[in-house]
Write a protein that holds these residues in place. Structure first.
Motif, short mmCIF file in Angstrom:
data_model
loop_
_atom_site.label_atom_id
_atom_site.label_comp_id
_atom_site.label_asym_id
_atom_site.label_seq_id
_atom_site.Cartn_x
_atom_site.Cartn_y
_atom_site.Cartn_z
N ALA A 101 -1.62 3.20 -2.56
CA ALA A 101 -0.36 3.80 -2.11
C ALA A 101 0.84 2.98 -2.62
CB ALA A 101 -0.33 3.89 -0.59
N ALA A 102 0.70 1.65 -2.64
CA ALA A 102 1.79 0.79 -3.12
C ALA A 102 2.01 1.00 -4.62
CB ALA A 102 1.47 -0.67 -2.81
N GLU A 103 0.93 1.08 -5.38
CA GLU A 103 1.05 1.31 -6.83
C GLU A 103 1.70 2.66 -7.11
OE1 GLU A 103 -2.90 0.85 -8.41
OE2 GLU A 103 -2.94 -1.30 -7.93
N LYS A 104 1.27 3.68 -6.38
CA LYS A 104 1.84 5.02 -6.54
C LYS A 104 3.33 5.01 -6.19
CE LYS A 104 1.09 9.79 -4.97
NZ LYS A 104 2.03 10.24 -3.97
N PHE A 105 3.69 4.35 -5.09
CA PHE A 105 5.09 4.30 -4.68
C PHE A 105 5.93 3.59 -5.75
CE2 PHE A 105 8.78 2.37 -2.77
CZ PHE A 105 9.36 3.46 -2.14
N ARG A 106 5.46 2.45 -6.25
CA ARG A 106 6.22 1.70 -7.27
C ARG A 106 6.38 2.52 -8.54
NH1 ARG A 106 8.98 -2.22 -4.80
NH2 ARG A 106 7.64 -3.65 -3.69
N LYS A 107 5.35 3.27 -8.90
CA LYS A 107 5.43 4.10 -10.11
C LYS A 107 6.44 5.23 -9.93
CE LYS A 107 2.53 6.97 -13.07
NZ LYS A 107 1.23 7.61 -13.24
N GLU A 108 6.45 5.87 -8.76
CA GLU A 108 7.34 6.99 -8.49
C GLU A 108 8.77 6.56 -8.16
OE1 GLU A 108 5.37 9.13 -5.36
OE2 GLU A 108 3.93 10.04 -6.72
N ASN A 109 8.95 5.32 -7.74
CA ASN A 109 10.26 4.81 -7.34
C ASN A 109 10.56 3.51 -8.07
OD1 ASN A 109 10.98 6.59 -4.78
ND2 ASN A 109 8.82 6.08 -4.66
N PRO A 110 10.69 3.56 -9.41
CA PRO A 110 10.85 2.32 -10.19
C PRO A 110 12.14 1.57 -9.90
CG PRO A 110 11.22 4.25 -11.57
CD PRO A 110 10.73 4.75 -10.25
N ASP A 111 13.15 2.22 -9.35
CA ASP A 111 14.42 1.54 -9.07
C ASP A 111 14.38 0.75 -7.76
OD1 ASP A 111 15.43 2.66 -11.37
OD2 ASP A 111 16.38 4.34 -10.33
N PHE A 112 13.35 0.95 -6.96
CA PHE A 112 13.25 0.23 -5.68
C PHE A 112 12.51 -1.08 -5.92
CE2 PHE A 112 11.18 -0.82 -1.65
CZ PHE A 112 12.29 -0.86 -0.82
N SER A 113 13.12 -2.19 -5.52
CA SER A 113 12.50 -3.49 -5.80
C SER A 113 12.15 -4.29 -4.56
CB SER A 113 13.45 -4.33 -6.68
OG SER A 113 14.68 -4.51 -6.02
N GLY A 114 12.54 -3.84 -3.39
CA GLY A 114 12.27 -4.60 -2.17
C GLY A 114 10.85 -4.41 -1.68
N PRO A 115 10.55 -5.03 -0.53
CA PRO A 115 9.22 -4.80 0.06
C PRO A 115 9.10 -3.35 0.51
CG PRO A 115 10.54 -6.31 1.42
CD PRO A 115 11.36 -5.96 0.22
N ILE A 116 7.96 -2.77 0.28
CA ILE A 116 7.74 -1.37 0.65
C ILE A 116 7.52 -1.30 2.16
CG2 ILE A 116 6.29 0.67 0.31
CD1 ILE A 116 5.43 -0.55 -2.38
N PRO A 117 8.28 -0.45 2.85
CA PRO A 117 8.08 -0.31 4.30
C PRO A 117 6.64 0.13 4.62
CG PRO A 117 10.15 0.70 3.65
CD PRO A 117 9.41 0.35 2.39
N ALA A 118 6.10 -0.44 5.67
CA ALA A 118 4.69 -0.20 6.02
C ALA A 118 4.37 1.26 6.26
CB ALA A 118 4.32 -1.02 7.25
N ASP A 119 5.33 2.03 6.81
CA ASP A 119 5.00 3.42 7.11
C ASP A 119 4.91 4.29 5.87
OD1 ASP A 119 7.83 3.00 7.11
OD2 ASP A 119 8.17 4.85 8.20
N LEU A 120 5.27 3.78 4.70
CA LEU A 120 5.05 4.52 3.45
C LEU A 120 3.66 4.25 2.88
CD1 LEU A 120 8.49 4.20 1.64
CD2 LEU A 120 7.44 6.27 2.58
N LEU A 121 2.98 3.25 3.45
CA LEU A 121 1.67 2.87 2.93
C LEU A 121 0.52 3.19 3.87
CD1 LEU A 121 2.65 -0.66 1.56
CD2 LEU A 121 2.61 1.52 0.33
N THR A 122 0.84 3.39 5.13
CA THR A 122 -0.21 3.60 6.13
C THR A 122 -0.01 4.92 6.87
OG1 THR A 122 1.09 2.40 7.78
CG2 THR A 122 -0.52 1.12 6.52
N ALA A 123 -1.11 5.53 7.24
CA ALA A 123 -1.05 6.78 8.01
C ALA A 123 -0.83 6.46 9.48
CB ALA A 123 -2.35 7.56 7.84
N SER A 124 -0.26 7.39 10.21
CA SER A 124 -0.10 7.22 11.65
C SER A 124 -1.45 7.46 12.33
CB SER A 124 0.94 8.20 12.18
OG SER A 124 0.46 9.53 12.03
N ALA A 125 -1.50 7.23 13.62
CA ALA A 125 -2.75 7.42 14.36
C ALA A 125 -3.26 8.85 14.27
CB ALA A 125 -2.56 7.01 15.82
N SER A 126 -2.35 9.82 14.29
CA SER A 126 -2.78 11.22 14.21
C SER A 126 -2.95 11.67 12.76
CB SER A 126 -1.75 12.13 14.87
OG SER A 126 -0.55 12.15 14.11
#
Length: 195
Positions: A101-126
């Protein structure tokens, strides 16, 4: 024997009618009278058509849309498969999923350089969470703005307008409903047509 059996059958029938039919019908009727939108699933309509529910995430994969949390509920927010896989921090499956998920996010959002927020990498309980943290929406602003042909700052303001406060001022966290944000985006800044 019949002296004990018949009262038990009668009591079962009476309780089934009371608790299985009358009570749910009464509660549903009251809910529809007092909270009609919520009682009908908090559906969001656009031009007379249901676009989705405020309560269930949807899969947005195009670059011109904000993307929600990954779904652990089947392929693309399948409510029939709702639930958490319950993978712990030592699970290699979870580690691989987050790395992917982190690799995919970095590839799709190349202008973003900060730490990736956890909720973009992990699913919720449901696996069906419709909301993102404001930080997760902000992390996608540059990609969406480029795809829409608008300035980042304009899009940041739209995200801020659609950031909901904590419930009752102290419960939960501030959040952005992805469906409502994307619908507002389509309404205010339609996708440029490609000729």
């Amino acid at each position: 024997m019949w002296e004990q059996f018949l009262p038990a059958v009668r009591m079962t029938l009476v309780l089934t009618v009371l608790t299985g039919m009358l009570y749910p019908a009464l509660v549903t009727g009251i809910a529809k009278a007092i909270f009609p939108k919520q009682a009908n699933g908090s559906l969001v309509e656009v031009n007379g058509r249901v676009a989705g529910s405020e309560l269930i995430g949807q899969k947005f994969s195009k670059p011109e849309y904000f993307q929600g949390r990954p779904s652990g509920a089947g392929d693309g927010y399948d409510a029939a498969n709702s639930g958490s896989p319950n993978l712990g921090p030592t699970s290699q499956t979870l580690v691989d999923r987050i790395k992917g998920a982190a690799e995919k996010f970095r590839k799709e959002n190349p202008d973003f350089s900060g730490p990736i927020p956890a909720d973009l990498l992990t699913a919720s309980a449901s696996g069906l969470d419709p909301d993102l943290s404001p930080a997760s929406a902000a992390a996608q602003v540059s990609r969406v703005a480029k795809a829409r042909g608008i300035a980042d700052e304009v899009l940041r303001q739209l995200v801020e307008v659609h950031t909901e406060p904590r419930q009752l001022g102290f419960l939960g966290e501030r959040r952005v409903n992805v469906l409502k944000l994307n619908l507002a985006l389509d309404n205010k800044y339609p996708i440029p047509s490609k000729h």
